[in-house]
Design an enzyme around this catalytic site. Structure first.
Site, PDB file in Angstrom:
ATOM      1  CG  HIS A 107      -1.962   1.037   1.261  1.00 18.66           C
ATOM      2  ND1 HIS A 107      -1.693   2.387   1.298  1.00 18.66           N
ATOM      3  CD2 HIS A 107      -3.308   0.943   1.259  1.00 18.66           C
ATOM      4  CE1 HIS A 107      -2.816   3.067   1.312  1.00 18.66           C
ATOM      5  NE2 HIS A 107      -3.830   2.210   1.285  1.00 18.66           N
TER       6      HIS A 107
ATOM      7  CG  HIS B 188       0.516   5.074   9.586  1.00 20.27           C
ATOM      8  ND1 HIS B 188      -0.753   4.685   9.265  1.00 20.27           N
ATOM      9  CD2 HIS B 188       0.550   6.419   9.388  1.00 20.27           C
ATOM     10  CE1 HIS B 188      -1.475   5.725   8.894  1.00 20.27           C
ATOM     11  NE2 HIS B 188      -0.704   6.800   8.972  1.00 20.27           N
TER      12      HIS B 188
ATOM     13  CD  GLU C 290      -2.258  10.576   8.972  1.00 16.52           C
ATOM     14  OE1 GLU C 290      -3.257   9.849   9.195  1.00 16.52           O
ATOM     15  OE2 GLU C 290      -1.179  10.128   8.558  1.00 16.52           O
TER      16      GLU C 290
ATOM     17  CE1 TYR D  68      -9.510   6.042   4.035  1.00 16.51           C
ATOM     18  CE2 TYR D  68      -9.479   5.551   6.383  1.00 16.51           C
ATOM     19  CZ  TYR D  68      -8.811   5.827   5.201  1.00 16.51           C
ATOM     20  OH  TYR D  68      -7.445   5.888   5.195  1.00 16.51           O
TER      21      TYR D  68
END
Length: 435
Positions: A289, A332, A338, A347
């Protein structure tokens, strides 16, 4: 009204020229002794005069009255609008998520329906961003607004807006974005009964298109797909209110005419819109990804190369074909912070609880990633080519820690049990190698 009823000029940051009356634009100079139609010349600058030519942004307006004709400003209540630095509550490292803000029951225009969720940096120092939600059910009648603290990125989630600006008119609906430069006067009319969306107030360097690097000359957001308004002016007199956001506070003054009286303009600092469906997605066709930076539509650079004041990235419909790969976003921790929102659909990393109109915040070094059910599902999926459809999420990513407001931390929209989505993640480790 729909998009087809308005005309636009195309190209990102071009040196445009447009006139609503023939001959209103001076030829060969910007400030002649007398302008045709007895107009006034006024320069509007969103960078310093001496900024390098490639970065310099300014526009010449030819207007019925100069902007100096207005009353004295008086302070008004800030309501739920806040500006960085946010000091009213400590910023926790906790991962946060919110439900959508309800539509108002009383008549509420764009200004009165603004709610600040978070901010970072300092508006006074021209660094960082403010993040707001707008909810409205009426147009800005006899009321105009400008923001001296930053440019405003509109990300509608529901409804359609008509933005009447000094440079002309543009419409924006869910699935599109619009940017109004710092200091431009405008009014927001509703083309639908209600409207809700997100605002990223950029205190720093104006948005630019990100570099493409090895991708080459095409792809991502292409310059030709950005639309700018043509000149359109209001020649009306009466009792109007001009509201300003200045140095973190709200002010108002009386004005006896519409400030949207620009008959012609030329320059490269002007409002624009962009249809997110035109974003040319780049993605892996082999394995793993990629980092979300490949989905960046606009960026505001900071003083450090490759580290953004703010990146605006989207997660649109696309094909997923990576082989032998955990396809959703990986777990992560990130030095960047963010803030995410959802315009429509689901999502892929959060199938439950993250709904259109909602938002989430994962700050610097706060761990995040797929919820437990998504991990199990994706880890055992039959990896056939899959089309992600009917979905559109976005992210405001910034180098500075994003501080939520008191309202965001204590309001009814905050999901108190958000971190529960990871609590049921299972231990699979046995000490034995998989066959």
């Amino acid at each position: 009204m729909n998009n087809n009823e308005l005309q636009y000029m195309t190209g990102f940051g071009n040196e445009f020229e447009t006139e609503a009356l023939p001959g209103a634009l001076p030829i060969g100079q910007f400030s002649p002794q007398k302008v045709n139609y007895d107009l006034y010349a006024e320069q509007f600058s969103t960078t310093a005069f001496t900024a390098p030519r490639a970065d310099n942004r300014r526009t010449w307006f030819y207007r019925i009255r100069p902007s100096v004709i207005q009353g004295d400003y008086t302070a008004i209540d800030n309501g739920l609008i806040r500006t960085a630095p946010i000091t009213e509550v400590p910023t926790p490292p906790t991962m946060l998520r919110w439900d959508p803000i309800d539509f108002p029951t009383e008549p509420t225009d764009f200004i009165d329906g603004l709610v600040t969720m978070a901010a970072n940096g300092s508006a006074n120092a021209q660094t960082g961003i403010g993040i707001h939600i707008y909810v409205a059910n009426k147009s800005m009648d006899n009321r105009y607004f400008y923001n001296a603290d930053g440019e405003m990125l509109f990300v509608p989630q529901q409804g359609e807006l008509l933005l009447r600006t000094e440079c002309g008119k543009l419409t924006v609906r869910a699935g599109e974005i619009a940017v109004i430069p710092r200091g431009i006067k405008f009014a927001v009319d509703l083309l639908t009964e209600t409207a809700r969306g997100y605002i990223c107030e950029n205190y720093g360097h104006a948005y630019i298109l990100p570099e493409r690097g090895p991708v080459g000359a095409n792809g991502y957001a292409n310059d030709r797909d950005f639309h700018y308004p043509v000149a359109a002016f209001e020649d009306i007199e009466g009792h109007f209110e001009l509201v300003a956001k200045f140095n973190g506070n709200m002010f108002r003054c009386d004005i006896g005419h519409s400030p949207l009286d620009v008959v012609a303009w030329t320059g490269n600092s002007a409002p624009y819109k962009y249809d997110l469906a035109r974003f040319n997605v780049m993605n892996t066709v082999s394995y793993d990804h990629p980092d979300p930076s490949i989905f960046t539509v606009l960026t505001s650079p900071s003083g450090t190369e490759g580290v953004a004041n703010i990146d605006f990235a989207i997660f649109p419909p696309r094909w997923m074909v990576a082989e032998n790969t955990f396809r959703p976003p990986y777990y992560h921790r990130n030095i960047m912070s963010e803030f995410m929102g959802l315009i429509e659909g689901v999502y892929d990393a959060k199938e439950h609880g993250f709904v259109p109109g909602g938002s989430s915040l994962h700050n610097c070094m706060s761990p995040h990633g797929p919820e437990a059910d998504v991990f199990e599902k994706a880890s055992n999926a039959d990896l056939q080519p899959q089309r992600y459809e009917n979905t559109l999420a976005f992210m405001f990513e910034s180098r500075y820690v994003i501080s939520p407001t008191k309202y965001a931390l204590e309001g009814k929209e905050r999901q108190a049990n958000y971190t529960d989505c990871w609590r049921t993640i299972k231990k699979h480790f046995t000490g034995k190698q998989d066959v």
